[in-house]
Write a protein that holds these residues in place. Structure first.
Motif, PDB file in Angstrom:
ATOM      1  N   ALA A  35      45.118 -82.852  31.273  1.00  0.00           N
ATOM      2  CA  ALA A  35      45.061 -84.205  31.814  1.00  0.00           C
ATOM      3  C   ALA A  35      46.373 -84.473  32.559  1.00  0.00           C
ATOM      4  CB  ALA A  35      44.873 -85.213  30.684  1.00  0.00           C
ATOM      5  N   THR A  36      46.400 -85.523  33.339  1.00  0.00           N
ATOM      6  CA  THR A  36      47.563 -85.833  34.164  1.00  0.00           C
ATOM      7  C   THR A  36      48.828 -86.016  33.335  1.00  0.00           C
ATOM      8  OG1 THR A  36      46.117 -86.868  35.775  1.00  0.00           O
ATOM      9  CG2 THR A  36      48.449 -87.413  35.915  1.00  0.00           C
ATOM     10  N   ALA A  37      48.734 -86.751  32.240  1.00  0.00           N
ATOM     11  CA  ALA A  37      49.920 -86.991  31.410  1.00  0.00           C
ATOM     12  C   ALA A  37      50.455 -85.681  30.828  1.00  0.00           C
ATOM     13  CB  ALA A  37      49.587 -87.967  30.289  1.00  0.00           C
ATOM     14  N   THR A  38      49.552 -84.802  30.429  1.00  0.00           N
ATOM     15  CA  THR A  38      49.973 -83.506  29.897  1.00  0.00           C
ATOM     16  C   THR A  38      50.633 -82.670  30.972  1.00  0.00           C
ATOM     17  OG1 THR A  38      48.117 -83.576  28.369  1.00  0.00           O
ATOM     18  CG2 THR A  38      49.180 -81.459  28.665  1.00  0.00           C
ATOM     19  N   ALA A  39      50.055 -82.680  32.148  1.00  0.00           N
ATOM     20  CA  ALA A  39      50.606 -81.906  33.263  1.00  0.00           C
ATOM     21  C   ALA A  39      52.018 -82.384  33.617  1.00  0.00           C
ATOM     22  CB  ALA A  39      49.692 -82.008  34.475  1.00  0.00           C
ATOM     23  N   ARG A  40      52.297 -83.649  33.432  1.00  0.00           N
ATOM     24  CA  ARG A  40      53.639 -84.168  33.706  1.00  0.00           C
ATOM     25  C   ARG A  40      54.652 -83.692  32.668  1.00  0.00           C
ATOM     26  NH1 ARG A  40      51.236 -89.807  35.054  1.00  0.00           N
ATOM     27  NH2 ARG A  40      50.849 -89.566  37.272  1.00  0.00           N
ATOM     28  N   LEU A  41      54.197 -83.447  31.431  1.00  0.00           N
ATOM     29  CA  LEU A  41      55.096 -82.970  30.377  1.00  0.00           C
ATOM     30  C   LEU A  41      55.318 -81.461  30.433  1.00  0.00           C
ATOM     31  CD1 LEU A  41      53.781 -85.041  27.353  1.00  0.00           C
ATOM     32  CD2 LEU A  41      55.908 -85.378  28.603  1.00  0.00           C
ATOM     33  N   PRO A  55      56.411 -79.304  32.721  1.00  0.00           N
ATOM     34  CA  PRO A  55      57.703 -78.776  33.184  1.00  0.00           C
ATOM     35  C   PRO A  55      58.804 -78.829  32.128  1.00  0.00           C
ATOM     36  CG  PRO A  55      56.740 -80.142  34.881  1.00  0.00           C
ATOM     37  CD  PRO A  55      55.883 -80.299  33.645  1.00  0.00           C
ATOM     38  N   ARG A  56      58.781 -79.841  31.259  1.00  0.00           N
ATOM     39  CA  ARG A  56      59.774 -79.918  30.185  1.00  0.00           C
ATOM     40  C   ARG A  56      59.575 -78.789  29.184  1.00  0.00           C
ATOM     41  NH1 ARG A  56      59.798 -86.082  28.189  1.00  0.00           N
ATOM     42  NH2 ARG A  56      59.728 -87.027  30.232  1.00  0.00           N
ATOM     43  N   LEU A  57      58.316 -78.503  28.886  1.00  0.00           N
ATOM     44  CA  LEU A  57      58.001 -77.448  27.937  1.00  0.00           C
ATOM     45  C   LEU A  57      58.379 -76.078  28.497  1.00  0.00           C
ATOM     46  CD1 LEU A  57      56.624 -76.578  25.269  1.00  0.00           C
ATOM     47  CD2 LEU A  57      54.491 -76.478  26.550  1.00  0.00           C
ATOM     48  N   LEU A  58      58.117 -75.884  29.767  1.00  0.00           N
ATOM     49  CA  LEU A  58      58.380 -74.592  30.388  1.00  0.00           C
ATOM     50  C   LEU A  58      59.854 -74.382  30.684  1.00  0.00           C
ATOM     51  CD1 LEU A  58      55.363 -74.382  32.812  1.00  0.00           C
ATOM     52  CD2 LEU A  58      55.635 -73.299  30.598  1.00  0.00           C
ATOM     53  N   SER A  59      60.563 -75.455  30.978  1.00  0.00           N
ATOM     54  CA  SER A  59      61.986 -75.405  31.285  1.00  0.00           C
ATOM     55  C   SER A  59      62.276 -74.308  32.304  1.00  0.00           C
ATOM     56  CB  SER A  59      62.763 -75.219  29.985  1.00  0.00           C
ATOM     57  OG  SER A  59      64.127 -75.250  30.204  1.00  0.00           O
ATOM     58  N   SER A  60      63.038 -73.324  31.924  1.00  0.00           N
ATOM     59  CA  SER A  60      63.389 -72.268  32.870  1.00  0.00           C
ATOM     60  C   SER A  60      62.609 -70.985  32.615  1.00  0.00           C
ATOM     61  CB  SER A  60      64.884 -71.981  32.780  1.00  0.00           C
ATOM     62  OG  SER A  60      65.203 -71.554  31.469  1.00  0.00           O
ATOM     63  N   ARG A  61      61.551 -71.053  31.819  1.00  0.00           N
ATOM     64  CA  ARG A  61      60.751 -69.852  31.511  1.00  0.00           C
ATOM     65  C   ARG A  61      60.061 -69.331  32.759  1.00  0.00           C
ATOM     66  NH1 ARG A  61      59.673 -68.871  26.093  1.00  0.00           N
ATOM     67  NH2 ARG A  61      57.910 -67.605  26.716  1.00  0.00           N
ATOM     68  N   THR A  62      60.106 -68.047  32.936  1.00  0.00           N
ATOM     69  CA  THR A  62      59.416 -67.423  34.075  1.00  0.00           C
ATOM     70  C   THR A  62      58.381 -66.410  33.622  1.00  0.00           C
ATOM     71  OG1 THR A  62      61.159 -65.768  34.262  1.00  0.00           O
ATOM     72  CG2 THR A  62      61.360 -67.744  35.642  1.00  0.00           C
ATOM     73  N   THR A  63      58.478 -65.922  32.375  1.00  0.00           N
ATOM     74  CA  THR A  63      57.513 -64.959  31.855  1.00  0.00           C
ATOM     75  C   THR A  63      57.229 -65.238  30.395  1.00  0.00           C
ATOM     76  OG1 THR A  63      59.218 -63.398  31.162  1.00  0.00           O
ATOM     77  CG2 THR A  63      58.332 -63.104  33.382  1.00  0.00           C
ATOM     78  N   GLY A  64      56.160 -64.654  29.900  1.00  0.00           N
ATOM     79  CA  GLY A  64      55.817 -64.754  28.488  1.00  0.00           C
ATOM     80  C   GLY A  64      54.960 -65.958  28.174  1.00  0.00           C
ATOM     81  N   PRO A  65      54.379 -65.981  26.966  1.00  0.00           N
ATOM     82  CA  PRO A  65      53.515 -67.085  26.552  1.00  0.00           C
ATOM     83  C   PRO A  65      54.313 -68.368  26.296  1.00  0.00           C
ATOM     84  CG  PRO A  65      53.798 -65.528  24.766  1.00  0.00           C
ATOM     85  CD  PRO A  65      54.473 -64.941  25.957  1.00  0.00           C
ATOM     86  N   VAL A  66      53.636 -69.502  26.416  1.00  0.00           N
ATOM     87  CA  VAL A  66      54.278 -70.800  26.193  1.00  0.00           C
ATOM     88  C   VAL A  66      54.225 -71.175  24.709  1.00  0.00           C
ATOM     89  CG1 VAL A  66      54.168 -73.262  26.740  1.00  0.00           C
ATOM     90  CG2 VAL A  66      53.740 -71.572  28.513  1.00  0.00           C
ATOM     91  N   PHE A  67      53.083 -70.970  24.070  1.00  0.00           N
ATOM     92  CA  PHE A  67      52.913 -71.326  22.666  1.00  0.00           C
ATOM     93  C   PHE A  67      53.039 -70.054  21.835  1.00  0.00           C
ATOM     94  CE2 PHE A  67      50.468 -74.319  25.223  1.00  0.00           C
ATOM     95  CZ  PHE A  67      51.134 -75.487  24.899  1.00  0.00           C
ATOM     96  N   LEU A  68      54.031 -70.018  20.938  1.00  0.00           N
ATOM     97  CA  LEU A  68      54.374 -68.794  20.224  1.00  0.00           C
ATOM     98  C   LEU A  68      54.021 -68.861  18.747  1.00  0.00           C
ATOM     99  CD1 LEU A  68      57.906 -68.286  21.763  1.00  0.00           C
ATOM    100  CD2 LEU A  68      55.781 -67.147  22.426  1.00  0.00           C
ATOM    101  N   ALA A  69      53.696 -67.698  18.184  1.00  0.00           N
ATOM    102  CA  ALA A  69      53.424 -67.562  16.757  1.00  0.00           C
ATOM    103  C   ALA A  69      54.723 -67.716  15.969  1.00  0.00           C
ATOM    104  CB  ALA A  69      52.796 -66.195  16.485  1.00  0.00           C
ATOM    105  N   ASP A  70      54.607 -67.848  14.660  1.00  0.00           N
ATOM    106  CA  ASP A  70      55.775 -68.005  13.792  1.00  0.00           C
ATOM    107  C   ASP A  70      56.589 -66.725  13.658  1.00  0.00           C
ATOM    108  OD1 ASP A  70      54.955 -70.593  13.314  1.00  0.00           O
ATOM    109  OD2 ASP A  70      53.966 -70.101  11.433  1.00  0.00           O
ATOM    110  N   ARG A  71      55.893 -65.591  13.707  1.00  0.00           N
ATOM    111  CA  ARG A  71      56.559 -64.315  13.460  1.00  0.00           C
ATOM    112  C   ARG A  71      56.630 -63.461  14.713  1.00  0.00           C
ATOM    113  NH1 ARG A  71      52.974 -62.312   8.690  1.00  0.00           N
ATOM    114  NH2 ARG A  71      51.757 -64.166   9.014  1.00  0.00           N
ATOM    115  N   ARG A  72      57.488 -62.463  14.640  1.00  0.00           N
ATOM    116  CA  ARG A  72      57.599 -61.506  15.743  1.00  0.00           C
ATOM    117  C   ARG A  72      56.325 -60.675  15.813  1.00  0.00           C
ATOM    118  NH1 ARG A  72      62.550 -60.364  17.901  1.00  0.00           N
ATOM    119  NH2 ARG A  72      61.987 -58.185  18.193  1.00  0.00           N
TER     120      ARG A  72
END
Length: 82
Positions: free
Chosen positions: A4-10, A12-29
Motif C-alpha cells: 500500500a502507499t503508506a508501506t511503500a513510503r516506509l 526506504p527507511r527499512l532498506l536504508s543503504s542495503r543494495t543486496t540480500g533479503p530485507v526480512f531476516l531469520a533469527d539465526r545464521r
C-alpha cells in the motif's frame, strides 16, 4: 506482495543503504553448506542470516497481534493484507 502507499513510503527507511540480500531476516545464521544451504541471494551478506520464511513470519505476526485480536488468536498475514 502488494504494498500500500503508506508501506511503500516506509520502505526506504527499512532498506536504508542495503543494495543486496533479503530485507526480512531469520533469527539465526543460514547454513553455509549442505543440502539445506539457501541460495546466495537468500542470505544477508553482512550478517549471514537467511531470508525469513513465510511460516515463521506468520507465526511472529500472530504472536505479536494476539493481544489486539478480540478473539485472542492473533491475525494471519492474509488478514493483514486485507
Amino acid at each position: 506482495m502488494h504494498w500500500a502507499t503508506a508501506t511503500a513510503r516506509l520502505l526506504p527507511r527499512l532498506l536504508s543503504s542495503r543494495t543486496t540480500g533479503p530485507v526480512f531476516l531469520a533469527d539465526r545464521r543460514a547454513p553455509a553448506s549442505g543440502r539445506r544451504a539457501p541460495a546466495a541471494a537468500d542470505v544477508c551478506p553482512v550478517t549471514g542470516r537467511g531470508r525469513l520464511s513465510y511460516p515463521r513470519a506468520e507465526y511472529l505476526f500472530k504472536t505479536a497481534s494476539a493481544e489486539l485480536d478480540p478473539h485472542g488468536d492473533g491475525w494471519t498475514l492474509h488478514q493483514l493484507r486485507r
